[in-house]
Design a protein around this motif. Structure first.
Motif: not given
Length: 102
Positions: A69-88
């Motif tokens: 399955y392919k997917g993704g998520f956003s990782h966010s820390i307050e005060g910083f821009a969100a990082s985006h990740y994709e996974f298998l």
């Protein structure tokens, strides 16, 4: 009596073999795969949103065939821009095979 015992043991073995084979061909649901990923990643990432595709894909990871399955998520820390990740995620076991920052 011994013939009857032998027959029962043979039937029990055949039933166990059938159940083991059937279990190996079952897929986990995409929702379960996403839940497993979130549980594993939550110790390292603050996940603010996630998605997963509901269809399975056949791919090779390190020259080995997998159904994923392919997917993704956003990782966010307050005060910083969100990082985006994709996974298998392996569609049989839920194991994370790849995780890449975008």
């Amino acid at each position: 009596m011994k013939c009857k015992t032998f027959l029962i043991a043979g039937l029990a073995g055949a039933a166990a073999g059938y159940l083991i084979t059937k279990k190996r061909t079952e897929w986990i649901t995409p929702e379960k795969a996403l839940k497993i990923l979130k549980e594993k990643a939550s110790s390292q990432f603050s996940i603010s949103g996630a998605w997963i595709l509901t269809n399975r894909d056949e791919i090779e990871v390190h020259n080995l065939p997998y159904t994923v399955y392919k997917g993704g998520f956003s990782h966010s820390i307050e005060g910083f821009a969100a990082s985006h990740y994709e996974f298998l995620v392996d569609a049989h076991t839920g194991a994370v095979l790849q995780l890449n920052e975008q």
